[in-house]
Design an enzyme around this catalytic site. Structure first.
Site, PDB file in Angstrom:
ATOM      1  CB  CYS A  54      -1.947   7.053   1.241  1.00 42.17           C
ATOM      2  SG  CYS A  54      -3.340   6.224   1.999  1.00 42.17           S
ATOM      3  CD  GLU A  63      -2.991  -1.050   0.360  1.00 45.07           C
ATOM      4  OE1 GLU A  63      -3.170   0.021  -0.256  1.00 45.07           O
ATOM      5  OE2 GLU A  63      -3.683  -2.058   0.177  1.00 45.07           O
TER       6      GLU A  63
END
Ligand code: NAD
Length: 525
Positions: A292, A258
């Site tokens: 993010c 990720e």
């Protein structure tokens, strides 16, 4: 930070080692954690050596045998105690996140809520997501074909600093619920929340060592990546993700990555401009832009561009930075502040116009939220992950141009599209793992939606059923239910086997009646 992993050895005259190394002593080095807003010392943790990491993995291996053998209901009971204890400690946890990371208390508390919602979802879904699935046996009609899902064993979770409980919990909860033990390596900037989570697990979950924490900087993470864990779930920068994948290739340890993002937002001319502007401001500035899935670049169609920009500027000017009731907290690290400043200076040097904030509106760990216009695709602020409170808005002539520019990125994590007509089709045209429609970042809070990216944003999925099965090994079983005269798994075939197989091919897939019926059936349905 470099740490010595080799214990000292004596050497003989030839220089060769002649004394076996003693067991590794605990490392004397420590990391001090300072509040980014005030500089006050929040706590310290040991920098763990490779030997200490290996010991934690060995304890986790033993725990995984007991934990993996429990029924889902039994694991659910244990994890339910863990969940409840986290909920009961929510104020302490939020306070610790606030002091360690610099974000406002409310934002820290929302993070705890999000982490709990994923833990709860993982507990409730694990049994269904891992239930054996009966699948079609196709031409092997005399078989029962089943797909089963089993725990992998020990999962390494390596986490970032921006959401120190929510982000790692996205892996930890799903890995534990799937029957694995976890060794968690939190960021060196925010390790205390990880230590607290492991303490809560130790006093609530009956199986010891099912969730352990190893602390340290990159070298500790690197040691964990090279250890004998069964999978590495990494959340962090793309650069570190590549290093971890290279290290994991030594043992062919599977990785879930990720990584970073450069999320685009597209605003079509039939969008609700006020709502879109409000969404843009939250999406770009939540967590001071250190998410993010922050909105990092906005493409707005010409017809509504001026109205949209004016509304964004109004909204941003109303925000407060710092203080107990601030909307934006301190940036977690000065290194990140330097990156944001560099991106802003690059944008201004290439012709971007600052409508509020800007490269000079930075003081210590605080950055005033910045709105930029006249931005172009070649600027760092439109290409590289900024990870700060910046709202760059580009004018585009059409939705098609917006899609082209959005997809012109090495990243592909989240995204956001706004409009009415054909807005779902628009969402599908954006190359990203996730898209919010007429909203921002909502996909991260919907526990049953898989979360993850494409391209340099990584691969694999956390959250949802996919997030549970990500931490399992898939087992396919084929069980013969009755025998057929023409068995493809035996050498004892009839003499005319060739003709029979040929006949079967023509009947099933050639111009035969069965094949024609099959084609007609597929056309109708
Ligand atoms: P980072 O890559 O610097 O560090 C992440 C973790 O990796 C830390 O625990 C660090 O100690 C460890 N690490 C560093 N070097 C290592 C090595 N060689 N081997 C193993 N571990 C190592 O990332 P960061 O600055 O902490 O986090 C910010 C980044 O994380 C941003 O790029 C952000 O986009 C990304 N992020 C992604 C997601 C997502 O879900 N895709 C979520 C949150 C953050």
């Amino acid at each position: 930070m470099a740490i010595t992993t080799e214990p000292p050895r004596s050497t003989n005259a030839t220089g060769a080692s002649n004394i076996p190394p003693p067991p590794a002593p605990p490392s004397a080095a420590t990391l001090e954690i300072k509040n980014p807003a005030t500089g006050e010392l929040v706590g310290s943790v040991p920098v763990m050596s490779a030997a200490e990491v290996d010991q934690a993995v060995a304890r986790a291996r033993a725990a995984s045998t007991e934990w993996g053998a429990l029924s889902h209901a039994e694991r659910g009971t244990e994890l339910g105690k863990f969940r409840r204890a986290i909920a009961e400690s929510c104020d302490d946890l939020a306070e610790l996140i606030h002091r360690e990371n610099g974000k406002p208390r409310l934002e820290a508390l929302v993070e705890v809520l999000m982490a709990l919602s994923h833990l709860d979802h993982a507990i409730k879904r694990a049994e269904k997501a891992m239930a054996p699935k009966k699948v079609s046996s196709g031409i092997m009609a005399n078989y029962r074909a089943t797909v089963g899902y089993f725990p992998l064993g020990v999962i390494a979770v390596i986490g970032p600093w921006n959401y120190p409980i929510f982000t790692p919990m996205g892996s930890i909860a799903y890995a534990l619920a799937a029957g694995n033990a976890v060794v968690f390596k939190p960021s060196e900037l925010t390790p205390l929340i990880g230590v607290r989570l492991a303490e809560i697990a130790a006093r609530t979950i009956a199986t010891p060592h099912v969730l352990q924490v190893v602390t340290g900087a990159g070298a500790t993470g690197a040691a964990l990546s090279k250890s004998t864990v069964d999978k590495i779930a990494f959340t962090g920068s793309t650069a570190t993700g590549k290093r971890i994948m290279a290290a994991a290739s030594e043992r062919l340890t599977p990785v879930l990555l990720e990584l970073g993002g450069k999320d685009a937002m597209i605003v079509a001319d039939d969008a609700d401009v006020d709502k879109a502007a409000e969404g843009a401001v939250f999406g770009a500035l939540t967590n001071a832009g250190q998410a993010c899935v922050s909105i990092e670049r906005i493409y707005v169609v010409d017809a509504i561009y001026d109205r949209f920009v004016a509304k964004v500027v109004d909204e941003v000017r109303a925000l407060k930075v710092g203080g107990d009731d601030g909307h934006l907290g301190a940036m977690t690290s000065l290194a990140q502040v330097a990156i944001v400043k560099d991106h802003l200076q690059d944008a201004v040097a290439r012709g971007a116009k600052v409508l509020c904030g800007g490269p000079d509106a930075i003081s210590g760990n605080y950055i005033q939220p910045t709105v930029l216009v006249d931005v172009t695709q070649d600027m760092k602020v439109m290409k590289e992950e900024t990870f700060g409170p910046v709202v760059p808005i580009a004018r585009v002539s059409s939705v098609d141009e917006a899609v082209r520019l959005s997809n012109d990125s090495k990243y592909g994590l989240g995204s956001s599209v706004w409009g009415k007509h054909a807005v779902r089709e628009l969402a599908n045209r954006v190359k990203a793992g996730m898209t919010s429609i007429n909203s921002v970042v909502a996909f991260a809070g919907i526990t049953s939606l898989p979360f993850g990216g494409v391209g340099e944003s990584g691969f694999g999925r956390i959250h949802g059923d996919e997030g549970i099965r990500e931490f399992t090994r898939t087992k396919s079983t084929a069980e013969e239910v009755f025998s057929l005269p023409l068995a493809v798994t035996s050498f004892k075939l009839p003499k005319n086997a060739y003709e029979r197989v040929r006949g079967l091919i023509q009947t099933l897939y050639g111009g035969g009646l069965v094949a024609r019926a099959g084609d007609a059936w597929r056309k109708i349905f």
